[in-house]
Design an enzyme around this catalytic site. Sequence first.
Site, PDB file in Angstrom:
ATOM      1  N   SER A   4     -10.009  -1.348   6.870  1.00  0.00           N
ATOM      2  CA  SER A   4      -9.457  -1.078   5.534  1.00  0.00           C
ATOM      3  C   SER A   4      -8.813  -2.261   4.830  1.00  0.00           C
ATOM      4  O   SER A   4      -8.433  -2.140   3.669  1.00  0.00           O
ATOM      5  CB  SER A   4      -8.445   0.054   5.598  1.00  0.00           C
ATOM      6  OG  SER A   4      -9.129   1.266   5.474  1.00  0.00           O
ATOM      7  N   LYS A  24       0.847  -1.201   0.000  1.00  0.00           N
ATOM      8  CA  LYS A  24       0.000   0.000   0.000  1.00  0.00           C
ATOM      9  C   LYS A  24       0.880   1.247   0.000  1.00  0.00           C
ATOM     10  O   LYS A  24       1.981   1.245   0.581  1.00  0.00           O
ATOM     11  CB  LYS A  24      -0.896  -0.046   1.251  1.00  0.00           C
ATOM     12  CG  LYS A  24      -2.006   0.988   1.307  1.00  0.00           C
ATOM     13  CD  LYS A  24      -2.887   0.731   2.537  1.00  0.00           C
ATOM     14  CE  LYS A  24      -3.988   1.755   2.716  1.00  0.00           C
ATOM     15  NZ  LYS A  24      -4.841   1.471   3.886  1.00  0.00           N
ATOM     16  N   SER A  82      -9.829   1.291   2.750  1.00  0.00           N
ATOM     17  CA  SER A  82      -8.984   2.142   1.947  1.00  0.00           C
ATOM     18  C   SER A  82      -7.883   1.415   1.188  1.00  0.00           C
ATOM     19  O   SER A  82      -7.298   1.979   0.267  1.00  0.00           O
ATOM     20  CB  SER A  82      -8.333   3.187   2.859  1.00  0.00           C
ATOM     21  OG  SER A  82      -7.472   2.566   3.796  1.00  0.00           O
TER      22      SER A  82
HETATM   23  N1  GLN Z   1     -13.454   3.258   6.258  1.00  0.00           N
HETATM   24  C1  GLN Z   1     -12.512   3.655   7.261  1.00  0.00           C
HETATM   25  C2  GLN Z   1     -12.457   5.154   7.349  1.00  0.00           C
HETATM   26  O1  GLN Z   1     -12.838   5.795   6.405  1.00  0.00           O
HETATM   27  C3  GLN Z   1     -11.196   3.103   6.870  1.00  0.00           C
HETATM   28  C4  GLN Z   1     -10.113   3.436   7.805  1.00  0.00           C
HETATM   29  C5  GLN Z   1      -8.978   2.502   7.651  1.00  0.00           C
HETATM   30  O2  GLN Z   1      -9.063   1.363   8.062  1.00  0.00           O
HETATM   31  N2  GLN Z   1      -7.889   3.010   7.138  1.00  0.00           N
HETATM   32  O3  GLN Z   1     -12.037   5.693   8.336  1.00  0.00           O
END
Ligand code: GLN
Length: 494
Positions: free
Chosen positions: A177, A78, A153
């Site tokens: 995420s 990532k 994400s």
């Molecule tokens: N959907 C979560 C957010 O928007 C994702 C966060 C994550 O795990 N990086 O905060």
Amino acid sequence: MIDLKNLTIEKVHESFKSGEFTCKELVEEYLKVIKEKNTELNAYLEIYDDVLNQADEAQKKFKDGTATILTGIPFAIKDNILFEGHKASAGSKILENHVAVYDSTVVKELKQQGAILIGRTNMDEFAMGSSTQTSAYGVSRNPYDTSRVPGGSSGGSAVAVAGDMALVSLGTETCGSVRQPASFCGLVGLKPTYGAVSRNGIIAMGNSLDQVSPFGKNVRDVEIIFNALSKYDPMDSTSISPKSPKPSLGENPLSWASGKSVYKIGVPWHLFEKGVDPEIMENFKKSIKKLEDSGCEIIDIKLPYSKYSLEAYYIIMPAEVSTNLSRFDGMRYGFSAEGKNLAEVYMKSRGKGFGKEARRRILLGTYVLSHGYYDAYYNKAIKVREKIKEEIVETFKNVDLIATPTTPTTAFKLGEKLDDPVAMYLCDIFAAPANLAGVPALALSSGKDKNGLPFSIQFMAPHFCENSLFEIGKKFELISPDVKSGSRPKGVGK
Ligand code: GLN
């Protein structure tokens, strides 16, 4: 031609050892697929230019006998994981040309073992989002249906594996995420216990929640990666020290890794009353039935505080985000706008460098931490978090695992929920309790809906009981043949 779809880490390792194919031959296969599919799927933001050299180095390890199980294994990482000398932009324009000056601990470990880092993957900006649509570098597409999101994400890392552009990958979790994109892309995703894997060299979102998390096509691959990366790291103050009290599986009276014949799985049915797609519920009930038929004891549990996980998360996380992102001011890192004075440079750099969602969370976080609101919001959320943690730890005195659906819906259409942040935030409803409590959780495929989109089940285990997750996960793979990696999408991108 190598059958990429059915490869596993162990199969690849055996093939390298027997000489069936070389590290370079395997990487070249992946590069071919990347060339074919990446323009459409946008899994990778960059393919590293030294990939073939990395493959040669890995091959040497097989010759000189220093190869490990991860040697020559192609990983995608990532875009918020630092790899020295390579760009890491966290999906943001503000870090567009940022080149990492050191290796994150996880990258250092992978390099030492001779794993091959193919490239960096697309993500929601600073890991904020559930669809990879907040990236400054375009959306990624779901290989099962390219009109749909891959989740987020860590969407790019999921697409890379589901689209056969890497064997495995790393993402990060702050709240779902990895589990959520694993769910949308038919993969296995593990959120390790908080503190089990080093956060050193990860571009922070919410420090008290962030955790590096692997994706794979099956439970065993994810287990191998976790075992390699889960180590005490003095460079991360929240890494669990070998000296700190840590329940080992053997010491945990409820651990069923010790060969229990009946495994107790708690299901908080009351949490699914609202907002869960009926198809998801039907699939989840089927999965639970399969587990029951295979000898597990299913217990109805109540998690009254966990019901408020999302509310607590969406106060604690922005508070941490607003603090973490304050360092991106146009002076120290990345994008810097012209301005008449320092204040204008700050404002323009941040105003133009951050996207809408990042700005929204900075504002929210600054508000909940501000004088007069701190107690009403931040402190209250911290107390709720403690209650959630307590109730989950308490629950694990009576059950070995907790099961829920991973997400309330299957993969949604690109563009959907974009104008409705609350609808987007609801994607995290089943993810949040594990992140807030710091317990590990595993998401894995549990079949497909009528449109061929993957369903997913999640298991949570007590702190440091990842092994229980791997055991139940493998058991679930056996009783649920849909989970098999060979059932993933074909012919995308043509
Ligand atoms: N959907 C979560 C957010 O928007 C994702 C966060 C994550 O795990 N990086 O905060």
